[in-house]
Design a protein around this motif. Structure first.
Motif, mmCIF file in Angstrom:
data_model
loop_
_atom_site.group_PDB
_atom_site.id
_atom_site.type_symbol
_atom_site.label_atom_id
_atom_site.label_comp_id
_atom_site.label_asym_id
_atom_site.label_seq_id
_atom_site.Cartn_x
_atom_site.Cartn_y
_atom_site.Cartn_z
ATOM 1 N N MET A 55 0.826 -1.196 0.000
ATOM 2 C CA MET A 55 0.000 0.000 0.000
ATOM 3 C C MET A 55 0.866 1.253 0.000
ATOM 4 S SD MET A 55 -3.198 0.973 2.358
ATOM 5 C CE MET A 55 -2.913 2.552 3.081
ATOM 6 N N ALA A 56 1.923 1.271 0.814
ATOM 7 C CA ALA A 56 2.789 2.454 0.878
ATOM 8 C C ALA A 56 3.418 2.716 -0.486
ATOM 9 C CB ALA A 56 3.867 2.250 1.931
ATOM 10 N N GLY A 57 3.902 1.664 -1.131
ATOM 11 C CA GLY A 57 4.551 1.838 -2.420
ATOM 12 C C GLY A 57 3.611 2.409 -3.461
ATOM 13 N N HIS A 58 2.405 1.856 -3.511
ATOM 14 C CA HIS A 58 1.469 2.311 -4.536
ATOM 15 C C HIS A 58 0.981 3.728 -4.254
ATOM 16 C CE1 HIS A 58 0.753 -1.267 -7.090
ATOM 17 N NE2 HIS A 58 1.413 -1.815 -6.096
ATOM 18 N N THR A 59 0.806 4.060 -2.968
ATOM 19 C CA THR A 59 0.407 5.424 -2.646
ATOM 20 C C THR A 59 1.499 6.408 -3.051
ATOM 21 O OG1 THR A 59 -0.687 4.463 -0.734
ATOM 22 C CG2 THR A 59 -0.535 6.841 -0.793
ATOM 23 N N MET A 60 2.753 6.021 -2.766
ATOM 24 C CA MET A 60 3.876 6.892 -3.087
ATOM 25 C C MET A 60 3.954 7.135 -4.594
ATOM 26 S SD MET A 60 7.283 6.545 -0.980
ATOM 27 C CE MET A 60 8.110 5.199 -1.774
ATOM 28 N N LEU A 61 3.768 6.074 -5.379
ATOM 29 C CA LEU A 61 3.795 6.235 -6.837
ATOM 30 C C LEU A 61 2.744 7.237 -7.275
ATOM 31 C CD1 LEU A 61 4.238 2.686 -8.390
ATOM 32 C CD2 LEU A 61 5.766 4.616 -8.549
ATOM 33 N N LYS A 62 1.557 7.103 -6.705
ATOM 34 C CA LYS A 62 0.457 7.971 -7.105
ATOM 35 C C LYS A 62 0.726 9.422 -6.697
ATOM 36 C CE LYS A 62 -3.721 7.541 -8.891
ATOM 37 N NZ LYS A 62 -4.174 6.565 -9.871
ATOM 38 N N VAL A 63 1.310 9.597 -5.524
ATOM 39 C CA VAL A 63 1.599 10.957 -5.059
ATOM 40 C C VAL A 63 2.618 11.619 -5.991
ATOM 41 C CG1 VAL A 63 2.704 12.256 -3.206
ATOM 42 C CG2 VAL A 63 0.990 10.560 -2.656
ATOM 43 N N PHE A 64 3.653 10.866 -6.360
ATOM 44 C CA PHE A 64 4.641 11.431 -7.271
ATOM 45 C C PHE A 64 4.037 11.700 -8.646
ATOM 46 C CE2 PHE A 64 7.805 10.302 -4.157
ATOM 47 C CZ PHE A 64 8.707 11.325 -4.303
ATOM 48 N N ALA A 65 3.120 10.836 -9.057
ATOM 49 C CA ALA A 65 2.466 11.051 -10.346
ATOM 50 C C ALA A 65 1.675 12.349 -10.338
ATOM 51 C CB ALA A 65 1.558 9.876 -10.663
ATOM 52 N N SER A 66 1.084 12.683 -9.184
ATOM 53 C CA SER A 66 0.325 13.933 -9.139
ATOM 54 C C SER A 66 1.265 15.132 -9.148
ATOM 55 C CB SER A 66 -0.586 13.961 -7.913
ATOM 56 O OG SER A 66 0.186 13.997 -6.746
#
Lengths: 128, 243
Positions: free
Chosen positions: B178-189
Protein backbone atom coordinates in the motif's frame (compact mmCIF):
# COMPACT_ATOMS: atom_id res chain seq x y z
CA UNK A 1 12.62 -30.72 -14.36
CA UNK A 2 14.90 -32.68 -16.67
CA UNK A 3 18.07 -34.44 -15.55
CA UNK A 4 19.88 -31.63 -13.80
CA UNK A 5 23.43 -32.76 -14.52
CA UNK A 6 23.02 -32.71 -18.29
CA UNK A 7 22.34 -29.04 -18.67
CA UNK A 8 25.49 -27.33 -19.92
CA UNK A 9 25.18 -24.27 -17.77
CA UNK A 10 23.52 -25.75 -14.70
CA UNK A 11 26.51 -25.22 -12.40
CA UNK A 12 26.81 -21.64 -13.46
CA UNK A 13 23.09 -21.19 -12.99
CA UNK A 14 23.15 -22.72 -9.53
CA UNK A 15 25.97 -20.42 -8.53
CA UNK A 16 24.09 -17.40 -9.74
CA UNK A 17 20.89 -18.53 -8.04
CA UNK A 18 22.75 -18.96 -4.78
CA UNK A 19 24.33 -15.55 -5.09
CA UNK A 20 20.97 -13.97 -5.75
CA UNK A 21 19.49 -15.75 -2.80
CA UNK A 22 22.23 -14.57 -0.47
CA UNK A 23 21.65 -11.04 -1.65
CA UNK A 24 17.95 -11.51 -1.00
CA UNK A 25 18.55 -12.71 2.53
CA UNK A 26 20.86 -9.84 3.27
CA UNK A 27 18.29 -7.39 2.01
CA UNK A 28 15.50 -8.84 4.06
CA UNK A 29 17.63 -8.50 7.16
CA UNK A 30 17.77 -12.18 7.91
CA UNK A 31 21.46 -12.68 7.45
CA UNK A 32 23.32 -9.90 9.14
CA UNK A 33 26.63 -8.77 7.75
CA UNK A 34 29.90 -9.19 9.59
CA UNK A 35 30.09 -7.86 13.07
CA UNK A 36 31.90 -4.63 12.31
CA UNK A 37 28.54 -2.93 12.02
CA UNK A 38 29.42 -0.98 8.90
CA UNK A 39 26.66 -2.34 6.75
CA UNK A 40 26.35 -0.80 3.35
CA UNK A 41 22.63 -0.31 3.78
CA UNK A 42 20.96 2.24 1.60
CA UNK A 43 18.33 4.50 3.09
CA UNK A 44 15.48 2.46 1.65
CA UNK A 45 16.71 -0.85 3.07
CA UNK A 46 17.33 0.70 6.45
CA UNK A 47 13.84 2.12 6.32
CA UNK A 48 12.42 -1.28 5.48
CA UNK A 49 14.21 -2.84 8.42
CA UNK A 50 13.07 -0.08 10.76
CA UNK A 51 9.50 -0.56 9.55
CA UNK A 52 9.72 -4.25 10.33
CA UNK A 53 10.95 -3.54 13.84
CA UNK A 54 8.08 -1.12 14.34
CA UNK A 55 5.57 -3.63 13.01
CA UNK A 56 6.78 -6.30 15.40
CA UNK A 57 6.44 -3.99 18.39
CA UNK A 58 3.00 -2.76 17.43
CA UNK A 59 1.47 -6.09 16.44
CA UNK A 60 2.57 -7.89 19.59
CA UNK A 61 1.21 -5.10 21.77
CA UNK A 62 -2.02 -5.07 19.77
CA UNK A 63 -2.44 -8.81 20.20
CA UNK A 64 -1.81 -8.41 23.92
CA UNK A 65 -4.43 -5.69 24.17
CA UNK A 66 -6.90 -7.76 22.17
CA UNK A 67 -6.42 -10.79 24.41
CA UNK A 68 -6.75 -8.69 27.56
CA UNK A 69 -9.84 -6.95 26.25
CA UNK A 70 -11.40 -10.27 25.26
CA UNK A 71 -10.68 -11.83 28.64
CA UNK A 72 -12.07 -8.78 30.42
CA UNK A 73 -15.21 -8.92 28.33
CA UNK A 74 -15.59 -12.61 29.07
CA UNK A 75 -14.77 -12.57 32.79
CA UNK A 76 -16.20 -9.14 33.56
CA UNK A 77 -13.04 -7.85 35.21
CA UNK A 78 -13.17 -4.65 33.24
CA UNK A 79 -9.85 -2.87 33.05
CA UNK A 80 -7.49 -5.17 34.96
CA UNK A 81 -6.63 -7.99 32.59
CA UNK A 82 -6.24 -5.52 29.75
CA UNK A 83 -3.73 -3.53 31.78
CA UNK A 84 -1.83 -6.73 32.55
CA UNK A 85 -1.83 -7.88 28.94
CA UNK A 86 -0.68 -4.51 27.59
CA UNK A 87 2.55 -5.09 29.47
CA UNK A 88 2.78 -8.74 28.47
CA UNK A 89 2.17 -7.75 24.85
CA UNK A 90 4.81 -5.08 25.07
CA UNK A 91 7.19 -7.67 26.49
CA UNK A 92 6.38 -9.99 23.61
CA UNK A 93 7.02 -7.13 21.19
CA UNK A 94 10.42 -6.41 22.68
CA UNK A 95 11.21 -10.13 22.59
CA UNK A 96 10.27 -10.24 18.91
CA UNK A 97 12.43 -7.22 18.13
CA UNK A 98 15.33 -8.72 20.06
CA UNK A 99 15.01 -11.90 18.03
CA UNK A 100 14.75 -9.98 14.78
CA UNK A 101 17.73 -7.73 15.43
CA UNK A 102 19.97 -10.48 16.73
CA UNK A 103 19.40 -12.50 13.56
CA UNK A 104 16.83 -14.92 14.88
CA UNK A 105 13.72 -14.15 12.99
CA UNK A 106 10.50 -13.02 14.55
CA UNK A 107 9.13 -15.64 16.88
CA UNK A 108 11.14 -18.58 15.66
CA UNK A 109 12.17 -19.55 19.11
CA UNK A 110 15.65 -19.17 20.47
CA UNK A 111 17.55 -20.67 17.62
CA UNK A 112 19.27 -18.53 15.07
CA UNK A 113 17.27 -18.10 11.88
CA UNK A 114 18.73 -19.93 8.93
CA UNK A 115 20.50 -22.52 11.04
CA UNK A 116 19.82 -25.94 9.72
CA UNK A 117 17.40 -28.35 11.30
CA UNK A 118 19.14 -31.44 12.69
CA UNK A 119 19.30 -33.52 9.54
CA UNK A 120 20.19 -31.43 6.56
CA UNK A 121 21.64 -32.91 3.41
CA UNK A 122 22.97 -29.90 1.64
CA UNK A 123 24.00 -30.84 -1.81
CA UNK A 124 21.38 -33.29 -2.91
CA UNK A 125 19.23 -32.04 -5.71
CA UNK A 126 15.66 -31.28 -4.74
CA UNK A 127 13.38 -33.88 -6.23
CA UNK A 128 9.86 -34.94 -5.53
CA UNK B 1 -7.68 13.92 -10.83
CA UNK B 2 -7.97 10.80 -8.70
CA UNK B 3 -6.55 10.99 -5.21
CA UNK B 4 -3.69 8.74 -4.17
CA UNK B 5 -5.93 6.39 -2.22
CA UNK B 6 -8.64 5.91 -4.82
CA UNK B 7 -6.69 3.10 -6.45
CA UNK B 8 -7.54 0.92 -3.46
CA UNK B 9 -11.28 1.29 -3.96
CA UNK B 10 -13.16 -2.00 -4.15
CA UNK B 11 -15.85 -1.86 -6.80
CA UNK B 12 -18.26 -4.66 -7.56
CA UNK B 13 -18.18 -5.82 -11.15
CA UNK B 14 -20.89 -8.48 -11.06
CA UNK B 15 -23.39 -8.39 -8.24
CA UNK B 16 -23.85 -11.63 -6.40
CA UNK B 17 -27.11 -13.30 -5.43
CA UNK B 18 -27.01 -11.92 -1.88
CA UNK B 19 -26.47 -8.32 -0.89
CA UNK B 20 -22.85 -7.76 0.12
CA UNK B 21 -21.46 -10.58 -1.97
CA UNK B 22 -20.16 -9.55 -5.37
CA UNK B 23 -17.45 -10.31 -7.85
CA UNK B 24 -15.22 -7.28 -7.27
CA UNK B 25 -12.18 -5.88 -9.01
CA UNK B 26 -10.12 -7.48 -6.25
CA UNK B 27 -11.58 -10.89 -7.05
CA UNK B 28 -11.11 -10.21 -10.76
CA UNK B 29 -7.39 -9.60 -10.31
CA UNK B 30 -7.01 -12.67 -8.11
CA UNK B 31 -8.60 -14.67 -10.90
CA UNK B 32 -6.29 -13.06 -13.45
CA UNK B 33 -3.32 -13.85 -11.21
CA UNK B 34 -4.28 -17.50 -10.97
CA UNK B 35 -4.75 -17.72 -14.73
CA UNK B 36 -1.42 -16.00 -15.44
CA UNK B 37 0.42 -18.23 -12.97
CA UNK B 38 -1.16 -21.32 -14.50
CA UNK B 39 -0.18 -20.22 -17.99
CA UNK B 40 3.32 -19.33 -16.77
CA UNK B 41 4.04 -22.72 -15.24
CA UNK B 42 2.02 -25.08 -17.43
CA UNK B 43 3.02 -23.52 -20.74
CA UNK B 44 6.57 -22.98 -19.52
CA UNK B 45 7.01 -26.65 -18.78
CA UNK B 46 5.08 -27.97 -21.76
CA UNK B 47 8.12 -28.39 -24.04
CA UNK B 48 10.35 -30.07 -21.46
CA UNK B 49 13.52 -29.34 -23.35
CA UNK B 50 16.86 -30.62 -22.17
CA UNK B 51 18.34 -27.19 -22.64
CA UNK B 52 15.58 -24.92 -21.43
CA UNK B 53 14.52 -21.86 -23.37
CA UNK B 54 13.86 -18.53 -21.72
CA UNK B 55 10.36 -19.36 -20.58
CA UNK B 56 11.21 -22.82 -19.31
CA UNK B 57 14.22 -21.45 -17.40
CA UNK B 58 12.01 -18.93 -15.67
CA UNK B 59 9.56 -21.51 -14.38
CA UNK B 60 12.44 -23.83 -13.46
CA UNK B 61 14.13 -21.00 -11.61
CA UNK B 62 11.02 -20.35 -9.53
CA UNK B 63 10.64 -24.08 -8.87
CA UNK B 64 14.23 -24.52 -7.77
CA UNK B 65 14.17 -21.31 -5.77
CA UNK B 66 11.27 -22.61 -3.70
CA UNK B 67 12.80 -26.08 -3.58
CA UNK B 68 16.03 -24.86 -2.09
CA UNK B 69 14.20 -22.46 0.22
CA UNK B 70 12.31 -25.39 1.69
CA UNK B 71 15.42 -27.58 1.83
CA UNK B 72 17.41 -24.93 3.68
CA UNK B 73 14.73 -23.73 6.05
CA UNK B 74 12.63 -26.80 6.74
CA UNK B 75 14.73 -29.77 5.68
CA UNK B 76 13.66 -33.05 4.19
CA UNK B 77 10.34 -33.19 5.97
CA UNK B 78 9.30 -29.98 4.27
CA UNK B 79 9.13 -31.57 0.84
CA UNK B 80 5.53 -32.62 1.16
CA UNK B 81 4.61 -28.99 1.76
CA UNK B 82 6.17 -27.88 -1.52
CA UNK B 83 2.83 -27.33 -3.31
CA UNK B 84 1.58 -25.06 -0.54
CA UNK B 85 4.75 -22.95 -0.32
CA UNK B 86 5.05 -22.74 -4.11
CA UNK B 87 1.43 -21.67 -4.50
CA UNK B 88 1.76 -19.04 -1.80
CA UNK B 89 4.90 -17.63 -3.36
CA UNK B 90 3.67 -17.38 -6.94
CA UNK B 91 0.25 -16.11 -5.91
CA UNK B 92 1.70 -13.26 -3.87
CA UNK B 93 4.51 -12.56 -6.32
CA UNK B 94 2.27 -12.39 -9.38
CA UNK B 95 -0.35 -10.46 -7.45
CA UNK B 96 2.28 -7.88 -6.53
CA UNK B 97 3.73 -7.72 -10.03
CA UNK B 98 0.41 -7.58 -11.89
CA UNK B 99 -0.63 -4.84 -9.50
CA UNK B 100 2.15 -2.70 -10.92
CA UNK B 101 0.53 -2.65 -14.35
CA UNK B 102 -1.15 0.67 -14.99
CA UNK B 103 -4.88 0.47 -14.35
CA UNK B 104 -4.71 -2.82 -12.52
CA UNK B 105 -5.65 -3.55 -8.94
CA UNK B 106 -3.24 -4.79 -6.26
CA UNK B 107 -5.18 -7.18 -4.08
CA UNK B 108 -2.17 -7.65 -1.78
CA UNK B 109 -2.55 -4.02 -0.73
CA UNK B 110 -5.68 -4.94 1.20
CA UNK B 111 -5.13 -6.16 4.73
CA UNK B 112 -8.14 -8.44 4.60
CA UNK B 113 -6.50 -10.42 1.80
CA UNK B 114 -3.07 -10.64 3.41
CA UNK B 115 -4.59 -11.39 6.80
CA UNK B 116 -6.64 -14.21 5.32
CA UNK B 117 -3.47 -15.68 3.80
CA UNK B 118 -1.52 -15.23 7.02
CA UNK B 119 -4.23 -16.69 9.24
CA UNK B 120 -4.49 -19.67 6.93
CA UNK B 121 -0.72 -20.20 7.16
CA UNK B 122 -0.83 -19.76 10.94
CA UNK B 123 -3.67 -22.26 11.46
CA UNK B 124 -2.14 -24.72 9.02
CA UNK B 125 1.29 -24.59 10.68
CA UNK B 126 -0.23 -24.94 14.15
CA UNK B 127 -2.31 -27.92 13.06
CA UNK B 128 0.74 -29.53 11.47
CA UNK B 129 2.62 -29.07 14.74
CA UNK B 130 -0.20 -30.54 16.82
CA UNK B 131 -0.69 -33.43 14.39
CA UNK B 132 2.99 -34.28 14.52
CA UNK B 133 3.73 -33.79 18.20
CA UNK B 134 0.36 -34.01 19.87
CA UNK B 135 0.13 -32.14 23.15
CA UNK B 136 3.91 -32.05 23.29
CA UNK B 137 3.61 -29.20 20.78
CA UNK B 138 2.70 -26.84 23.60
CA UNK B 139 6.11 -27.32 25.18
CA UNK B 140 7.10 -24.93 22.39
CA UNK B 141 5.90 -22.10 24.58
CA UNK B 142 8.14 -23.00 27.49
CA UNK B 143 11.43 -21.18 27.07
CA UNK B 144 14.56 -23.20 27.60
CA UNK B 145 16.95 -22.26 30.33
CA UNK B 146 14.65 -19.86 32.12
CA UNK B 147 14.24 -20.30 35.89
CA UNK B 148 10.93 -21.84 36.87
CA UNK B 149 9.70 -18.83 38.80
CA UNK B 150 9.78 -16.83 35.56
CA UNK B 151 7.44 -19.24 33.76
CA UNK B 152 4.22 -17.37 34.67
CA UNK B 153 5.73 -14.34 32.95
CA UNK B 154 7.53 -16.01 30.06
CA UNK B 155 4.80 -18.37 28.89
CA UNK B 156 2.16 -15.66 28.28
CA UNK B 157 4.82 -13.60 26.49
CA UNK B 158 5.72 -16.56 24.28
CA UNK B 159 2.05 -17.20 23.52
CA UNK B 160 1.41 -13.56 22.61
CA UNK B 161 4.55 -13.58 20.51
CA UNK B 162 3.27 -16.68 18.72
CA UNK B 163 -0.17 -15.17 18.18
CA UNK B 164 1.29 -11.98 16.79
CA UNK B 165 2.86 -13.92 13.91
CA UNK B 166 -0.07 -13.85 11.50
CA UNK B 167 -0.69 -10.19 12.21
CA UNK B 168 2.87 -9.10 11.57
CA UNK B 169 3.04 -11.34 8.50
CA UNK B 170 -0.10 -9.73 7.11
CA UNK B 171 0.79 -6.17 8.03
CA UNK B 172 4.27 -6.42 6.53
CA UNK B 173 2.97 -7.43 3.10
CA UNK B 174 -0.03 -5.12 3.08
CA UNK B 175 1.85 -2.06 4.38
CA UNK B 176 4.67 -2.43 1.88
CA UNK B 177 2.33 -2.77 -1.06
CA UNK B 178 0.00 0.00 0.00
CA UNK B 179 2.79 2.45 0.88
CA UNK B 180 4.55 1.84 -2.42
CA UNK B 181 1.47 2.31 -4.54
CA UNK B 182 0.41 5.42 -2.65
CA UNK B 183 3.88 6.89 -3.09
CA UNK B 184 3.80 6.23 -6.84
CA UNK B 185 0.46 7.97 -7.11
CA UNK B 186 1.60 10.96 -5.06
CA UNK B 187 4.64 11.43 -7.27
CA UNK B 188 2.47 11.05 -10.35
CA UNK B 189 0.32 13.93 -9.14
CA UNK B 190 3.49 16.03 -8.74
CA UNK B 191 4.17 15.53 -12.45
CA UNK B 192 0.92 17.28 -13.33
CA UNK B 193 1.17 19.87 -10.59
CA UNK B 194 4.73 21.00 -11.24
CA UNK B 195 4.47 20.51 -14.99
CA UNK B 196 1.43 22.75 -15.31
CA UNK B 197 3.13 25.62 -13.48
CA UNK B 198 6.46 25.49 -15.30
CA UNK B 199 5.32 24.65 -18.82
CA UNK B 200 6.30 21.00 -18.52
CA UNK B 201 9.91 21.48 -17.33
CA UNK B 202 9.16 20.92 -13.68
CA UNK B 203 7.57 17.57 -14.44
CA UNK B 204 10.90 16.00 -15.34
CA UNK B 205 12.12 15.63 -11.79
CA UNK B 206 9.10 13.73 -10.43
CA UNK B 207 9.07 11.54 -13.54
CA UNK B 208 12.70 10.58 -12.89
CA UNK B 209 11.76 9.82 -9.33
CA UNK B 210 8.84 7.69 -10.51
CA UNK B 211 11.07 5.63 -12.79
CA UNK B 212 13.32 4.91 -9.83
CA UNK B 213 10.34 4.18 -7.60
CA UNK B 214 8.82 1.79 -10.14
CA UNK B 215 12.06 -0.18 -10.18
CA UNK B 216 12.07 -0.15 -6.41
CA UNK B 217 8.46 -1.36 -6.38
CA UNK B 218 9.41 -4.35 -8.53
CA UNK B 219 12.11 -5.17 -6.00
CA UNK B 220 9.60 -4.82 -3.16
CA UNK B 221 7.16 -7.08 -5.00
CA UNK B 222 9.76 -9.85 -5.13
CA UNK B 223 11.09 -9.19 -1.67
CA UNK B 224 7.73 -9.23 0.08
CA UNK B 225 6.67 -12.43 -1.67
CA UNK B 226 9.99 -13.92 -0.60
CA UNK B 227 9.69 -12.71 2.99
CA UNK B 228 6.15 -14.07 3.29
CA UNK B 229 7.12 -17.52 2.04
CA UNK B 230 10.42 -17.74 3.90
CA UNK B 231 8.66 -16.90 7.15
CA UNK B 232 6.07 -19.57 6.35
CA UNK B 233 8.97 -22.00 5.93
CA UNK B 234 10.51 -20.94 9.25
CA UNK B 235 7.19 -21.33 11.04
CA UNK B 236 6.74 -24.74 9.44
CA UNK B 237 10.23 -25.66 10.61
CA UNK B 238 9.31 -24.63 14.14
CA UNK B 239 6.20 -26.77 14.05
CA UNK B 240 8.01 -29.80 12.63
CA UNK B 241 11.16 -29.67 14.75
CA UNK B 242 10.32 -28.39 18.19
CA UNK B 243 13.43 -27.32 19.98
Amino acid sequence: MTEGGEKPSSDDFDARLRAAKTAHEERSGRRRKSADGSEPKTGMEGLGFALRVGTELVTATAVGVAIGFGLDYWLGTKPWLMILFVFLGGGAGVTNVYRLVSGMDSGVGWRRAGTKPPKGDDDTEYKE
Amino acid sequence: MAGPLEQFQITPIVDGPVDGIAFTNSALWMTITVIVVTIFTVMGMSKREMVPGRWQSMSEAVYEFIGSMIRENVGDEGRKFFPLIFTLFVFILFGNLLGLLPGSFTFTSHIIVTLALAVFVFLFVTLVGIAKHGLHFFSFFVPHGAPTWLYPLMIPIEIISYLSRPLSLAIRLFANMMAGHTMLKVFASFVFGLGAVTAGVGGILPITMMVALTGFEILVAFLQAYVFTVLTCLYLNDALHLH
